[in-house]
Design an enzyme around this catalytic site. Structure first.
Site, mmCIF file in Angstrom:
data_model
loop_
_atom_site.group_PDB
_atom_site.id
_atom_site.type_symbol
_atom_site.label_atom_id
_atom_site.label_comp_id
_atom_site.label_asym_id
_atom_site.label_seq_id
_atom_site.Cartn_x
_atom_site.Cartn_y
_atom_site.Cartn_z
ATOM 1 N N THR B 146 0.704 -1.187 0.051
ATOM 2 C CA THR B 146 0.014 0.106 0.157
ATOM 3 C C THR B 146 0.932 1.305 0.075
ATOM 4 O O THR B 146 0.680 2.036 0.892
ATOM 5 C CB THR B 146 -1.078 -0.189 1.278
ATOM 6 O OG1 THR B 146 -0.091 -0.034 2.406
ATOM 7 C CG2 THR B 146 -1.749 -1.093 1.300
ATOM 8 N N THR B 222 -3.243 8.351 8.769
ATOM 9 C CA THR B 222 -4.019 8.262 7.654
ATOM 10 C C THR B 222 -3.498 6.929 6.879
ATOM 11 O O THR B 222 -4.337 6.121 6.489
ATOM 12 C CB THR B 222 -4.378 9.371 6.513
ATOM 13 O OG1 THR B 222 -3.390 9.995 6.236
ATOM 14 C CG2 THR B 222 -5.337 10.340 7.614
ATOM 15 N N ASP B 224 -1.509 4.418 7.785
ATOM 16 C CA ASP B 224 -1.637 3.381 8.746
ATOM 17 C C ASP B 224 -3.242 3.098 8.755
ATOM 18 O O ASP B 224 -3.278 1.517 8.669
ATOM 19 C CB ASP B 224 -1.084 3.769 10.092
ATOM 20 C CG ASP B 224 0.206 4.348 10.164
ATOM 21 O OD1 ASP B 224 0.867 4.168 9.099
ATOM 22 O OD2 ASP B 224 0.580 5.194 10.967
#
Lengths: 304, 304
Positions: B146, B222, B224
């Site tokens: 991500t 944000t 995480d």
């Protein structure tokens, strides 16, 4: 902006796997709307009942560092509660006393919920030197205490043999300045029951019988869970509602234990097979609905 | 007993106050039904944006100790996921690689979600020596990554100037063996928008535009939160549902940011007053309902 602060500084153990200390207390508090600023007094792989325990212990200097970090950023006013549980070291416990005083000087309304973890079933599992510090320094700073029967005996310095003794021990705490005393468990139920007691200084008193859920396994982390649930449910409640606070606390606890037992093999439950500690960890995450909406079936009786 | 394991070993930072690292990831995962075994790579009073930061750092030997504790108690088979975020040290990152391999040897189906935290907006905030280890050792072990746009550029070793470049960078990850790549934010939206991208190896691709919520404040934690929500929503989903996974992840994130902004004074939002970091912490606990039931309004488009 909300004018009701719901933020707990919780100083307890952290375990990677399983549910004791902050791992047991944090999720229920958060689910019930409290922010939890957790200071982890240890980081262990798991609780000490397992075959192996590995990890690190926070010392009082490191605790002080973390607290000074909060203080330097002007964050001490933000707490509605301080919660402490198991503490295994004299210097650490003395540092806790300093922290309570400092927090209270910044926010006079802060509520200190002290779970004076000393032992259970007649056996102390902290160093004996902690006892006088609890008696003379810590308990007098607490607003709410949640000892079990044995801890109440140790602290009040008396054997509790009758229910009348329970209230004498409770009065010892009130005389030290404690507003609310919750005895989280005792032997005074009917056969197969535990009995909990709750008392507010100059206020109502309650008791509630809890049927033991038939198993030889004793679950770890239930006391920590009791203290956190009691903190959440008791906040901003009128003294007349304290019976209901106890009922809701116990309802969630019983639901969590029931769900935990349901996933343990029969042979392990009845003692024919050695307990696997991981399988006996509280099914806390799976009990979210029981934390949010405890289904009260066990009613508290008001003691006249 | 449930045959679906939902248990995450999450190795991230812990802050006492505020929401980054494990403090940002754990509550959403727990609310969504995952048990979280958190190894705290640091214990800091607060995130590093505050005036003062105090606390302790876990080194790779201590990480190894904790992991060995889990291993000795035969607990490595219990994880469905490993989640890692910010790591600031070469030795610690190398230890993570060992941990992934060991976990996979015990449970071949474990999903490693790697948020390769390196920097943002063109600025690295970890030592440069970490980059080649991510590129050659960590990314090839990951199932889901991500990165934000800048991290994807660093890792894939290319400037991303067009949307076609985005997919080239995504392909770099797939070629390394990564199954799912989620670019958590990029500049390729319309004016006032961020754009996220999602790709499954040999599967569908999606993009989703996110309106920036008008403020000059950049919120911490944000990324995480994105990684943990994506982990939870993507688990056991068919590839055709991946657009919906992204929609739900973004819906919760947007709701949390909206609620956070709503409690920040106007003068702070528009930059006339310096930000108070505590007031800018994500309103995560207050957003439980948005975590449980994200209200999807931003739709993902499938990219042909």
């Amino acid at each position: 902006m909300s004018d009701v602060k719901r933020r707990v500084l919780s100083i307890q153990s952290h375990v990677v796997h399983g549910y004791v200390g902050n791992k047991s207390a944090t999720f229920p508090l958060q689910v019930l709307g409290f922010e939890v600023d957790a200071i982890n007094s240890v980081q262990f792989s798991n609780h000490t009942g397992y075959d192996v325990v590995k990890g690190q212990i926070l010392n009082e200097t490191e605790l002080d560092e973390l607290f000074c970090g909060l203080e330097s950023n002007n964050l001490l006013k933000c707490y509605s509660h301080l919660l402490t549980g198991y503490i295994g070291d004299v210097s650490f416990l003395r540092k806790i006393a300093e922290i309570v005083k400092k927090l209270r000087s910044e926010e006079s309304k802060i509520i200190y919920v002290c779970d004076p973890v000393l032992g259970d079933n007649g056996e102390m599992y902290v160093p004996a030197e902690l006892l006088p510090i609890y008696q003379t320094v810590i308990v007098p700073l607490a607003d709410i205490v949640t000892p079990n029967q044995y801890e109440a005996e140790l602290l009040a310095g008396m054997k509790i043999s009758t229910e009348s003794d329970v209230w004498k021990a409770v009065d010892w705490f009130h005389e030290k300045g404690v507003d609310i005393v919750a005895i989280s468990s005792s032997d005074f139920g009917q056969r197969g029951e535990l009995r909990t007691f709750l008392s507010k200084r100059n206020g109502p008193r309650f008791a509630l019988n809890i049927p033991k859920q038939g198993t030889s396994i004793s679950f770890t982390g239930t006391g920590d869970l009791f203290a956190s649930l009691f903190l959440a449910h008791s906040y901003r409640k009128h003294p007349d509602q304290l019976g209901y606070v106890l009922e809701r606390t116990v309802a969630t606890l019983q639901a969590v234990i029931k769900r935990t037992i349901a996933e343990i093999p029969e042979a392990m439950l009845n003692g024919k097979e050695a307990p696997n500690y991981s399988q006996c960890e509280l099914k806390l995450i799976q009990s979210k609905a029981d934390i949010e909406n405890p289904q009260v079936v066990l009613k508290a009786e008001q003691i006249k």
